[in-house]
Design a protein around this motif. Structure first.
Motif, short mmCIF file in Angstrom:
data_model
loop_
_atom_site.label_atom_id
_atom_site.label_comp_id
_atom_site.label_asym_id
_atom_site.label_seq_id
_atom_site.Cartn_x
_atom_site.Cartn_y
_atom_site.Cartn_z
N ILE A 47 28.30 -12.27 -35.31
CA ILE A 47 27.68 -13.46 -34.63
C ILE A 47 27.99 -13.16 -33.11
N LEU A 48 26.84 -12.81 -32.52
CA LEU A 48 26.99 -12.76 -31.03
C LEU A 48 27.01 -13.74 -29.92
N LEU A 49 28.01 -14.05 -29.37
CA LEU A 49 27.98 -15.01 -28.65
C LEU A 49 28.61 -14.75 -27.29
N ARG A 50 28.57 -13.58 -26.90
CA ARG A 50 29.18 -12.75 -25.67
C ARG A 50 27.87 -11.90 -24.97
N PRO A 51 27.36 -12.57 -24.29
CA PRO A 51 26.28 -11.66 -23.56
C PRO A 51 27.03 -10.68 -22.82
N THR A 52 26.30 -9.60 -22.83
CA THR A 52 26.64 -8.37 -21.90
C THR A 52 25.49 -7.45 -21.30
N GLN A 53 25.99 -6.80 -20.48
CA GLN A 53 24.89 -5.77 -20.05
C GLN A 53 25.25 -4.38 -20.32
N SER A 54 26.27 -4.32 -21.03
CA SER A 54 26.84 -2.77 -21.36
C SER A 54 26.56 -2.40 -22.79
#
Ligand SMILES: [Zn+2]
Length: 461
Positions: A305-312
């Motif tokens: 469950i992706l709840l961490r926005p990232t640009q990497s």
């Protein structure tokens, strides 16, 4: 003594890496997706290299990776020393596993020609100053960098440090061969706007993102989507901060789903207990903001469950990779509540890695992923039909008549993809005819010849 059986693609990689050194490259970068078994591979190379009388140093940048590399060498019966803070060095061992920070501080103890091979784990970090000091000091050593994402966070490549790159199989190929679990990838519309987030150290500001996510729609969404797509199964939720991870665990717990959060302040016994509970399925959802950073070898779970926005891209693919350990009959479920997949692409998307990195003009470009408006399944944008619910996408030609730039680029990529999916000359001729070419037959022959010249042919996911 245990001799591991390397997988066919790992054996091939070993041969290709050897060839690169024979072709007088000093520094070789090896690319293998998360879950492809890079630690096993470099441990094997380390053992073979040491057996020929060479000294090898495996360099890592985190304590957990040090433990992981050390355990992998133990499994191969390779005696080794550890170079880490608060430990004395035993340089009589021909194989060392070193924390790069510690080694950089002790370089004056190590003659420049001491090591014959440096193995660099997670080599996308090797641009930092500490790495540079070590690489410059050990000028005589060959270098083997290993990474899943050969790109710096600013989009630049690693050509400054490596002169050759060996590409392992793509995530799509590993999935097809059964080494990674197939996955349903769902990207429901997100309830908060990342464009308003501050940037810190090349990524979004995590404390701000954590607060926004706790206050917004994503909280309710992650529970309802878990119920809908993963009910009763195990999952890891990647969060922005300890407080965010605790809030999410609390939400699940209050709604009757066994959940807990895990963080770096916890003692190892406690963490291992929670991971074992998750592995046994007694705990359903484990939330964390640091599970990737910790390098914990996580048990097999059904979903993430992706709840961490990232640009990497690197972090993005590592998070998804956590739920792709294959099991008979398993189909993993990836629930993206923060727009990472639309921002950074589907994990099966074929990525063109080069030592030069992503050309500047391509860095801001959106990946070729689209989301089904009916069921939120994410898929390559060339698909006409949703593989999950059968939704038919309307042809995009109409939109393209009045838009330039971005959409035209998407169109070009789709054309390339369509062309890539064509397996035979006949398929290609049909495409040529559809596109109104004057000589579709000649064009098709030209494309086939180019493919053969390229020597390799990879299937599109
Ligand atoms: Zn659908």
């Amino acid at each position: 003594m245990t001799t591991p059986t390397l997988r066919p693609y790992q054996l091939q990689a070993v041969a290709e890496i050897r060839q690169a050194y024979q072709a007088r490259h000093r520094s070789v970068l090896f690319v293998l997706p998360t879950g492809g078994g890079k630690t096993v591979l470099f441990s094997h190379i380390t053992r073979e290299t040491a057996a020929r009388g060479n000294r090898v140093c495996i360099l890592v940048h985190r304590a957990e990776l040090l433990r992981q590399a050390s355990a992998s060498l133990d499994a191969l019966d390779v005696p080794h020393g550890l170079i880490a803070a608060n430990r004395s060095m035993d340089l009589s061992r021909p194989v060392q596993v070193a924390s790069v920070q510690t080694l950089a501080r002790r370089l004056h103890h190590i003659p420049p020609d001491f090591f014959n091979l440096l193995v660099i784990d997670e080599a996308h970090h090797s641009n930092a100053g500490t790495w540079a000091r070590v690489l410059e000091h050990c000028r005589a050593a060959r270098v083997l960098g290993v990474t899943a994402t050969p790109i710096r966070c600013d989009g630049r490549g690693l050509g400054e440090w490596y002169s050759a790159m060996v590409l392992g199989p793509t995530p799509a190929e590993l999935t097809e061969a059964g080494f990674l679990a197939p996955a349903r990838v769902l990207a429901p519309p997100i309830g908060f706007d990342t464009s308003g987030l501050r940037r810190r150290m090349g990524d979004f500001d995590m404390s701000q993102a954590g607060q926004a996510l706790q206050a917004g729609q994503a909280m309710g969404d992650c529970l309802s989507h878990y119920r809908r797509y993963l009910d009763g199964q195990t999952a890891i939720a990647f969060c922005c901060s300890v407080a965010h991870a605790e809030a999410v665990a609390d939400l699940f717990q209050r709604n009757g789903v066994a959940a807990a959060s895990i963080d770096g302040r916890m003692g190892p016994a406690n963490r291992e207990y929670l991971l074992a509970e998750l592995g046994a399925g007694r705990l359903k959802v484990l939330t964390s903001c640091s599970l990737i950073g910790e390098g914990v070898d996580v048990v097999s779970v059904a979903g993430c469950i992706l709840l961490r926005p990232t640009q990497s891209v690197s972090l993005h693919l590592q998070m998804i990779g956590r739920c792709l350990r294959p099991q008979p009959g398993k189909q993993a479920v990836i629930l993206d509540h923060v727009g990472n997949i639309l921002r950074l692409g589907h994990h099966l998307e074929e990525r063109e890695w080069t030592l030069e990195g992503t050309p500047k003009k391509d860095r801001e470009k959106a990946p070729s992923v689209k989301v089904c408006p009916q069921c939120f399944a994410a898929m390559p944008s060339a698909r006409q039909t949703c593989p999950d619910c059968g939704h038919q996408f309307t042809p995009e030609r109409r939109e393209l008549q009045h838009v330039e730039g971005e959409l035209v680029e998407v169109q070009r990529r789709e054309a390339k993809r369509e062309q890539g999916q064509a397996q035979t000359v006949e398929d290609l001729i049909a495409i040529g005819k559809r596109r109104g070419m004057k000589n579709p037959r000649g064009w098709a022959r030209h494309v086939m010849a180019a493919r053969q010249a390229k020597g390799q042919w990879r299937k599109v996911a």
